[in-house]
Design an enzyme around this catalytic site. Structure first.
Site, PDB file in Angstrom:
ATOM      1  N   VAL A  18      -5.494   0.398   2.770  1.00 36.10           N
ATOM      2  CA  VAL A  18      -5.622  -1.185   2.717  1.00 36.10           C
ATOM      3  C   VAL A  18      -6.802  -1.494   1.730  1.00 36.10           C
ATOM      4  CG1 VAL A  18      -6.322  -3.383   4.130  1.00 36.10           C
ATOM      5  CG2 VAL A  18      -4.694  -1.701   5.079  1.00 36.10           C
TER       6      VAL A  18
ATOM      7  N   GLU B  91       0.844  -1.312   0.175  1.00 32.06           N
ATOM      8  CA  GLU B  91       0.068  -0.045  -0.076  1.00 32.06           C
ATOM      9  C   GLU B  91       0.900   1.103  -0.109  1.00 32.06           C
ATOM     10  OE1 GLU B  91      -1.391   1.933   3.269  1.00 32.06           O
ATOM     11  OE2 GLU B  91      -1.267   0.135   4.793  1.00 32.06           O
TER      12      GLU B  91
ATOM     13  N   LYS C 218      -4.030  -1.730  15.331  1.00 34.38           N
ATOM     14  CA  LYS C 218      -3.140  -0.913  16.691  1.00 34.38           C
ATOM     15  C   LYS C 218      -4.065  -0.845  17.980  1.00 34.38           C
ATOM     16  CE  LYS C 218      -0.095   1.935  14.546  1.00 34.38           C
ATOM     17  NZ  LYS C 218      -0.106   2.289  12.893  1.00 34.38           N
TER      18      LYS C 218
ATOM     19  N   ASP D 100     -17.227   5.520  13.631  1.00 35.06           N
ATOM     20  CA  ASP D 100     -15.878   5.241  12.603  1.00 35.06           C
ATOM     21  C   ASP D 100     -15.439   4.056  12.791  1.00 35.06           C
ATOM     22  OD1 ASP D 100     -13.518   5.761  11.617  1.00 35.06           O
ATOM     23  OD2 ASP D 100     -12.944   7.441  12.733  1.00 35.06           O
TER      24      ASP D 100
HETATM   25  N1  PSU Z   1      -2.886   1.818  10.617  1.00 38.21           N
HETATM   26  C1  PSU Z   1      -1.620   1.614  10.641  1.00 38.21           C
HETATM   27  N2  PSU Z   1      -0.735   2.398   9.649  1.00 38.21           N
HETATM   28  C2  PSU Z   1      -1.454   2.935   8.588  1.00 38.21           C
HETATM   29  C3  PSU Z   1      -2.741   2.814   8.630  1.00 38.21           C
HETATM   30  C4  PSU Z   1      -3.399   2.118   9.485  1.00 38.21           C
HETATM   31  O1  PSU Z   1      -1.048   1.232  11.606  1.00 38.21           O
HETATM   32  O2  PSU Z   1      -0.725   3.788   7.871  1.00 38.21           O
HETATM   33  C5  PSU Z   1      -3.496   3.243   7.199  1.00 38.21           C
HETATM   34  C6  PSU Z   1      -3.793   1.985   5.976  1.00 38.21           C
HETATM   35  O3  PSU Z   1      -3.775   2.598   4.878  1.00 38.21           O
HETATM   36  C7  PSU Z   1      -5.238   1.898   6.303  1.00 38.21           C
HETATM   37  C8  PSU Z   1      -5.447   3.221   6.652  1.00 38.21           C
HETATM   38  O4  PSU Z   1      -5.799   1.361   5.535  1.00 38.21           O
HETATM   39  O5  PSU Z   1      -4.561   3.934   7.632  1.00 38.21           O
HETATM   40  C9  PSU Z   1      -7.212   3.425   7.419  1.00 38.21           C
HETATM   41  O6  PSU Z   1      -7.634   4.570   7.657  1.00 38.21           O
HETATM   42  P1  PSU Z   1      -9.370   4.703   8.028  1.00 38.21           P
HETATM   43  O7  PSU Z   1      -9.019   4.424   9.562  1.00 38.21           O
HETATM   44  O8  PSU Z   1      -9.361   6.209   7.816  1.00 38.21           O
HETATM   45  O9  PSU Z   1      -9.776   3.458   7.281  1.00 38.21           O
HETATM   46 MN    MN Z   2     -12.705   6.112   9.686  1.00 42.16          MN
END
Ligand code: PSU
Ligand code: MN
Length: 305
Positions: A106, A25, A159, A138
């Site tokens: 992702v 990614e 995480k 969220d």
């Molecule tokens: N979690 C991590 N590092 C990251 C991301 C998530 O530990 O860089 C990034 C990934 O690209 C993941 C995105 O798909 O954040 C998720 O964002 P959101 O929570 O806005 O869906």
């Molecule tokens: Mn989100």
């Protein structure tokens, strides 16, 4: 129909030879780590995939073109570009139609990999259910993508900025296999262990490849989440991180950070509050995931579908 992507010569050659390929990614490059570490890590991840016998395909949108595999100058260009959109399922086609730059999450990377016929993908951590989701709603689109798109995603668990029990519940509801690699516990990104057991466990790349193939043969949609623990020497004990994560979450709420900005905000605050230690651990686990993904991709190409 014209395919909506451009494949790098290296990836196109690997496809033609039936060689193993690992998708990577790009949100981690543009929104997950500061420059210049981001581009250095992106190069190291690609080198790790190659050393393990597979071909890396970093995925990003540049000037509206969806690239499957980036050259070294393109990696640098992406890492230093301004106004890069963070694109998920909803935004990727818009970004492409507008001719903009987009870093793929992702979810978006899974979509692109699938369109290009790539079945294995390595990342750091997936998005999930955020703390306070009962109020904010969220929940990352990554979870629904895992339910819909047949790509095996190797991550170091989720995480601790996320609500991990709720994340596992949503994955279960949507029928996503969550497989811990080589241990019973679900790993918690910077820490190898969490207090939660993973729903499933596998101990070899061959088993993981066989499960992917079986899913395809059964006609089931969706992929698999492989939760690969961070190497012991690189981990940060969860007790040390807990107050830092709590502080970052509080600041996000107090400052009204919402939507797409939440994950990048938390990542950068934790980086600052740990004086960069979170990044060192993050790099170690991404490299570890790249290696396992290359092993899974190698096992897959030997396996008839
Ligand atoms: N979690 C991590 N590092 C990251 C991301 C998530 O530990 O860089 C990034 C990934 O690209 C993941 C995105 O798909 O954040 C998720 O964002 P959101 O929570 O806005 O869906
Ligand atoms: Mn989100």
């Amino acid at each position: 129909m014209i395919p909506p992507y451009v494949m790098s010569p290296e990836v196109a050659d690997a496809k033609a030879r039936g060689a193993p390929i690992v998708a990577l990614e790009s949100t981690i490059i543009t929104h997950g780590m500061p420059y210049p570490q981001n581009v250095e890590v992106a190069r190291k991840v690609e080198a790790t995939v190659r050393a393990a016998g597979a071909v890396p395909a970093t995925i990003a949108v540049m000037d509206g073109v969806l690239h499957i595999g980036l050259s070294d100058p393109q990696l640098e260009q992406l890492a230093t570009a301004k106004d890069v959109m963070k694109v998920s399922r909803a935004d990727m086609p818009v970004c492409m139609a507008l001719g903009r730059y987009g870093a793929t999450t992702v979810a978006a990377t899974m979509i692109a990999a699938h369109i290009a016929g790539i079945t294995v993908f390595a990342t750091g951590g997936i998005g999930g259910v955020h703390m306070g989701a009962d109020q904010s709603f969220d929940i990352s689109a990554d979870l629904l993508e895992l339910a819909a798109t047949p790509v095996t995603v190797v991550a170091a668990g989720a995480k601790a900025i996320l609500d991990i029990p709720k994340t596992l519940e949503v994955l279960e509801t949507h029928g996503v296999p969550v497989i811990a690699y080589g241990q019973d516990a679900f790993p918690a990104f910077w820490s190898a262990q969490s207090t939660l057991a993973a729903p499933l466990r596998m101990d070899s790349a061959e088993e993981i490849a066989a499960a992917h193939a079986m899913r395809a043969r059964m006609g089931l949609p969706g992929g698999q989440l492989i939760a690969n623990p961070i190497p012991a020497e690189a981990e940060i004990p969860s007790a040390e991180l807990a107050p830092i994560i709590a502080q970052a979450n509080q600041e996000a709420e107090a400052q009204g950070v919402s939507g797409k900005a939440v994950t990048p905000f938390l990542l950068s605050r934790i980086f600052e509050l740990t004086e960069g230690r979170s990044l060192t651990a993050n790099i170690a686990l991404v490299l570890n995931n790249a290696k396992l993904a290359a092993e899974i991709a190698s096992a897959q190409v030997k396996m008839p579908l």
